[in-house]
Write a protein that holds these residues in place. Structure first.
Motif, PDB file in Angstrom:
ATOM      1  N   MET A  84     -48.228  23.820  21.386  1.00 25.42           N
ATOM      2  CA  MET A  84     -49.451  24.485  21.847  1.00 25.42           C
ATOM      3  C   MET A  84     -49.225  25.978  22.059  1.00 25.42           C
ATOM      4  SD  MET A  84     -51.486  24.066  25.468  1.00 25.42           S
ATOM      5  CE  MET A  84     -53.031  24.933  25.755  1.00 25.42           C
ATOM      6  N   LEU A  85     -50.215  26.793  21.732  1.00 25.96           N
ATOM      7  CA  LEU A  85     -50.256  28.185  22.161  1.00 25.96           C
ATOM      8  C   LEU A  85     -50.857  28.158  23.562  1.00 25.96           C
ATOM      9  CD1 LEU A  85     -50.076  28.284  19.013  1.00 25.96           C
ATOM     10  CD2 LEU A  85     -51.365  30.426  19.133  1.00 25.96           C
ATOM     11  N   VAL A  86     -50.007  28.347  24.585  1.00 29.89           N
ATOM     12  CA  VAL A  86     -50.413  27.974  25.946  1.00 29.89           C
ATOM     13  C   VAL A  86     -51.406  28.926  26.596  1.00 29.89           C
ATOM     14  CG1 VAL A  86     -48.316  26.632  26.345  1.00 29.89           C
ATOM     15  CG2 VAL A  86     -48.373  29.042  26.992  1.00 29.89           C
ATOM     16  N   ASN A  87     -51.554  30.149  26.078  1.00 30.89           N
ATOM     17  CA  ASN A  87     -52.592  31.042  26.600  1.00 30.89           C
ATOM     18  C   ASN A  87     -53.884  30.883  25.801  1.00 30.89           C
ATOM     19  OD1 ASN A  87     -51.223  32.254  28.774  1.00 30.89           O
ATOM     20  ND2 ASN A  87     -50.222  33.715  27.424  1.00 30.89           N
ATOM     21  N   THR A  88     -54.275  29.639  25.593  1.00 30.57           N
ATOM     22  CA  THR A  88     -55.530  29.290  24.918  1.00 30.57           C
ATOM     23  C   THR A  88     -56.081  28.029  25.560  1.00 30.57           C
ATOM     24  OG1 THR A  88     -54.577  27.792  23.252  1.00 30.57           O
ATOM     25  CG2 THR A  88     -54.604  30.151  22.706  1.00 30.57           C
ATOM     26  N   ASN A  89     -57.268  27.640  25.146  1.00 33.26           N
ATOM     27  CA  ASN A  89     -57.827  26.379  25.626  1.00 33.26           C
ATOM     28  C   ASN A  89     -57.204  25.181  24.914  1.00 33.26           C
ATOM     29  OD1 ASN A  89     -60.328  28.352  26.216  1.00 33.26           O
ATOM     30  ND2 ASN A  89     -60.381  26.610  27.605  1.00 33.26           N
ATOM     31  N   ASP A  90     -57.186  25.204  23.581  1.00 29.16           N
ATOM     32  CA  ASP A  90     -56.683  24.030  22.843  1.00 29.16           C
ATOM     33  C   ASP A  90     -56.174  24.417  21.450  1.00 29.16           C
ATOM     34  OD1 ASP A  90     -59.188  24.582  21.849  1.00 29.16           O
ATOM     35  OD2 ASP A  90     -59.849  22.504  21.705  1.00 29.16           O
ATOM     36  N   ALA A  91     -55.496  25.548  21.359  1.00 31.19           N
ATOM     37  CA  ALA A  91     -54.908  25.959  20.081  1.00 31.19           C
ATOM     38  C   ALA A  91     -53.498  25.397  19.946  1.00 31.19           C
ATOM     39  CB  ALA A  91     -54.870  27.482  19.972  1.00 31.19           C
ATOM     40  N   PHE A  92     -53.145  25.006  18.729  1.00 25.23           N
ATOM     41  CA  PHE A  92     -51.792  24.509  18.479  1.00 25.23           C
ATOM     42  C   PHE A  92     -51.368  24.935  17.085  1.00 25.23           C
ATOM     43  CE2 PHE A  92     -54.504  21.283  16.655  1.00 25.23           C
ATOM     44  CZ  PHE A  92     -53.816  20.755  15.579  1.00 25.23           C
ATOM     45  N   THR A  93     -50.082  24.863  16.834  1.00 22.61           N
ATOM     46  CA  THR A  93     -49.560  25.177  15.514  1.00 22.61           C
ATOM     47  C   THR A  93     -48.480  24.165  15.156  1.00 22.61           C
ATOM     48  OG1 THR A  93     -48.652  26.940  14.098  1.00 22.61           O
ATOM     49  CG2 THR A  93     -47.755  26.776  16.323  1.00 22.61           C
ATOM     50  N   GLU A 131     -61.952  21.154  23.408  1.00 21.70           N
ATOM     51  CA  GLU A 131     -62.344  21.919  24.596  1.00 21.70           C
ATOM     52  C   GLU A 131     -62.890  23.268  24.161  1.00 21.70           C
ATOM     53  OE1 GLU A 131     -59.876  21.795  28.322  1.00 21.70           O
ATOM     54  OE2 GLU A 131     -59.551  23.906  27.815  1.00 21.70           O
ATOM     55  N   LYS A 132     -64.033  23.674  24.719  1.00 17.65           N
ATOM     56  CA  LYS A 132     -64.624  24.969  24.374  1.00 17.65           C
ATOM     57  C   LYS A 132     -63.649  26.105  24.683  1.00 17.65           C
ATOM     58  CE  LYS A 132     -69.503  23.749  24.914  1.00 17.65           C
ATOM     59  NZ  LYS A 132     -70.764  23.993  25.675  1.00 17.65           N
ATOM     60  N   ASN A 133     -63.658  27.114  23.832  1.00 21.44           N
ATOM     61  CA  ASN A 133     -62.740  28.235  24.007  1.00 21.44           C
ATOM     62  C   ASN A 133     -63.324  29.258  24.982  1.00 21.44           C
ATOM     63  OD1 ASN A 133     -61.014  27.025  22.111  1.00 21.44           O
ATOM     64  ND2 ASN A 133     -62.027  28.051  20.410  1.00 21.44           N
ATOM     65  N   THR A 134     -63.487  28.826  26.218  1.00 23.28           N
ATOM     66  CA  THR A 134     -64.068  29.689  27.250  1.00 23.28           C
ATOM     67  C   THR A 134     -63.085  30.751  27.721  1.00 23.28           C
ATOM     68  OG1 THR A 134     -63.326  28.232  29.023  1.00 23.28           O
ATOM     69  CG2 THR A 134     -65.507  27.783  28.079  1.00 23.28           C
ATOM     70  N   GLU A 135     -61.782  30.438  27.628  1.00 23.99           N
ATOM     71  CA  GLU A 135     -60.707  31.308  28.108  1.00 23.99           C
ATOM     72  C   GLU A 135     -60.782  31.521  29.621  1.00 23.99           C
ATOM     73  OE1 GLU A 135     -60.605  34.878  25.704  1.00 23.99           O
ATOM     74  OE2 GLU A 135     -60.934  33.740  23.860  1.00 23.99           O
ATOM     75  N   GLN A 177     -59.774  30.557  14.971  1.00 27.71           N
ATOM     76  CA  GLN A 177     -60.263  31.899  14.651  1.00 27.71           C
ATOM     77  C   GLN A 177     -59.656  32.977  15.539  1.00 27.71           C
ATOM     78  OE1 GLN A 177     -64.536  31.419  14.937  1.00 27.71           O
ATOM     79  NE2 GLN A 177     -64.683  30.715  12.819  1.00 27.71           N
ATOM     80  N   GLY A 178     -58.818  32.564  16.484  1.00 24.49           N
ATOM     81  CA  GLY A 178     -58.224  33.540  17.396  1.00 24.49           C
ATOM     82  C   GLY A 178     -59.042  33.682  18.666  1.00 24.49           C
ATOM     83  N   VAL A 179     -58.435  34.255  19.709  1.00 23.09           N
ATOM     84  CA  VAL A 179     -59.111  34.408  20.991  1.00 23.09           C
ATOM     85  C   VAL A 179     -60.005  35.647  20.973  1.00 23.09           C
ATOM     86  CG1 VAL A 179     -57.336  33.184  22.278  1.00 23.09           C
ATOM     87  CG2 VAL A 179     -57.105  35.647  21.917  1.00 23.09           C
ATOM     88  N   VAL A 180     -61.007  35.643  21.871  1.00 25.94           N
ATOM     89  CA  VAL A 180     -61.946  36.766  21.959  1.00 25.94           C
ATOM     90  C   VAL A 180     -61.473  37.777  23.002  1.00 25.94           C
ATOM     91  CG1 VAL A 180     -64.328  37.426  22.432  1.00 25.94           C
ATOM     92  CG2 VAL A 180     -63.827  35.314  21.175  1.00 25.94           C
ATOM     93  N   THR A 181     -61.119  37.356  24.190  1.00 19.92           N
ATOM     94  CA  THR A 181     -60.548  38.140  25.301  1.00 19.92           C
ATOM     95  C   THR A 181     -61.585  38.987  26.031  1.00 19.92           C
ATOM     96  OG1 THR A 181     -59.895  40.298  24.357  1.00 19.92           O
ATOM     97  CG2 THR A 181     -58.488  38.384  23.858  1.00 19.92           C
ATOM     98  N   GLN A 199     -56.166  41.931  25.164  1.00 19.15           N
ATOM     99  CA  GLN A 199     -55.772  42.182  23.783  1.00 19.15           C
ATOM    100  C   GLN A 199     -54.349  41.728  23.470  1.00 19.15           C
ATOM    101  OE1 GLN A 199     -53.446  44.671  22.702  1.00 19.15           O
ATOM    102  NE2 GLN A 199     -52.891  45.207  24.814  1.00 19.15           N
ATOM    103  N   SER A 200     -53.484  41.665  24.484  1.00 17.25           N
ATOM    104  CA  SER A 200     -52.097  41.253  24.246  1.00 17.25           C
ATOM    105  C   SER A 200     -51.984  39.781  23.859  1.00 17.25           C
ATOM    106  CB  SER A 200     -51.234  41.521  25.485  1.00 17.25           C
ATOM    107  OG  SER A 200     -51.577  40.641  26.545  1.00 17.25           O
ATOM    108  N   HIS A 201     -53.028  38.997  24.154  1.00 21.08           N
ATOM    109  CA  HIS A 201     -52.986  37.560  23.862  1.00 21.08           C
ATOM    110  C   HIS A 201     -53.608  37.215  22.510  1.00 21.08           C
ATOM    111  CE1 HIS A 201     -53.056  37.749  28.402  1.00 21.08           C
ATOM    112  NE2 HIS A 201     -51.922  37.114  28.150  1.00 21.08           N
ATOM    113  N   ARG A 202     -54.110  38.207  21.810  1.00 19.75           N
ATOM    114  CA  ARG A 202     -54.671  37.945  20.489  1.00 19.75           C
ATOM    115  C   ARG A 202     -53.576  37.480  19.532  1.00 19.75           C
ATOM    116  NH1 ARG A 202     -57.608  43.756  20.320  1.00 19.75           N
ATOM    117  NH2 ARG A 202     -59.375  43.318  21.717  1.00 19.75           N
ATOM    118  N   PHE A 203     -53.963  36.710  18.545  1.00 18.22           N
ATOM    119  CA  PHE A 203     -53.009  36.276  17.527  1.00 18.22           C
ATOM    120  C   PHE A 203     -53.716  36.140  16.201  1.00 18.22           C
ATOM    121  CE2 PHE A 203     -54.713  32.499  19.583  1.00 18.22           C
ATOM    122  CZ  PHE A 203     -55.067  31.670  18.534  1.00 18.22           C
ATOM    123  N   ASP A 204     -52.973  36.291  15.158  1.00 14.95           N
ATOM    124  CA  ASP A 204     -53.478  36.137  13.808  1.00 14.95           C
ATOM    125  C   ASP A 204     -52.491  35.256  13.061  1.00 14.95           C
ATOM    126  OD1 ASP A 204     -55.024  36.364  11.579  1.00 14.95           O
ATOM    127  OD2 ASP A 204     -54.792  38.535  11.337  1.00 14.95           O
TER     128      ASP A 204
END
Length: 242
Positions: A137-146, A174-178, A209-213, A225-230
């Protein structure tokens, strides 16, 4: 003439008894040899999976590595399993490692920080696996994983490796409410609840699609912005050791 016939019959009888005795002796020796044969040595199939975190500010949960012969752990456009939901929302890989199709599995030692990498070894005896899957899991997200799903290793020889870069998925559970209350990573100060059995998103696995922040105008987000990922977010190398 009668004496000659009797003599021949006696000769045949003696010869037959000798042959029977030899056969019985041979069978006995064969049985003894079989009993004394050593048990075949077990054959180990060992693999090392190295995961590198390519993101700038997304720690990854303990990596799950599983060997299996059949099945997928996720499919784009399909609903996530409970095991995948648990991993993608909370980072807990326990259910993932205990999925029915798993022949053998192993977990990373802990959180994999950005820019770091970890190697995880997994071994199975007397049963060469056909597939390997990896998830974190990418832990600074709601439910993203790789990770990677059902990579074919049936023909991977000892000393050979497979390397690939991979993107991230949205479990869709889970909705990406952050929001702080829904993110288990350090961005929320550890206050996020992680796994929630209720599903309030599309309930379909998709590419993330990545986080909004908050820096992008999502006022309630605890991310910046530091938590964004591509993509790609991780590099994964699978090596056969034995």
């Amino acid at each position: 003439m009668m004496k000659l016939i009797k003599s021949n019959l006696l000769f045949v009888t003696i010869a037959s008894l000798l042959m029977l005795s030899a056969c019985n002796d041979s069978d006995s020796k064969s049985t003894d040899m079989d009993d004394n044969m050593p048990e075949p040595m077990p054959v180990n199939y060992s693999y090392q999976v190295t995961v590198s975190n390519l993101t700038y500010g997304q720690p990854m949960s303990p990596v799950a590595v599983v060997l299996h012969d059949m099945g997928d752990f996720w499919q784009l456009g399909m609903s996530a399993s409970m095991a995948l939901e648990n991993l993608a929302e909370s980072g807990d890989n326990t259910m993932f490692l205990q999925t029915d199709d798993v022949l053998a599995g192993a977990s990373g030692a802990g959180i994999l920080m950005p820019g770091m990498r970890e190697s995880i070894n997994v071994t199975i005896t007397d049963n060469q696996p056909a597939l390997v899957s990896v998830a974190t899991m990418l832990v600074n997200t709601n439910d993203a994983f790789t990770g990677v799903n059902a990579v074919d290793i049936a023909n991977l020889a000892v000393g050979e490796s497979i390397s690939m870069t991979v993107g991230s998925y949205d479990a869709g559970t889970e909705k990406n409410t952050e929001w702080q209350s829904t993110i288990p990573g350090p961005a929320s100060g550890g206050e996020g609840e992680g796994f929630n059995a209720a599903r309030d998103d599309l309930d379909l696995v998709a590419m993330h699609q990545g986080v909004v922040t908050a820096d992008d105008g999502l006022s309630m987000s605890v991310l910046d912005q530091s938590h964004r990922f591509d993509n790609p977010t991780a590099k994964i190398t699978i090596s056969r050791l034995e």
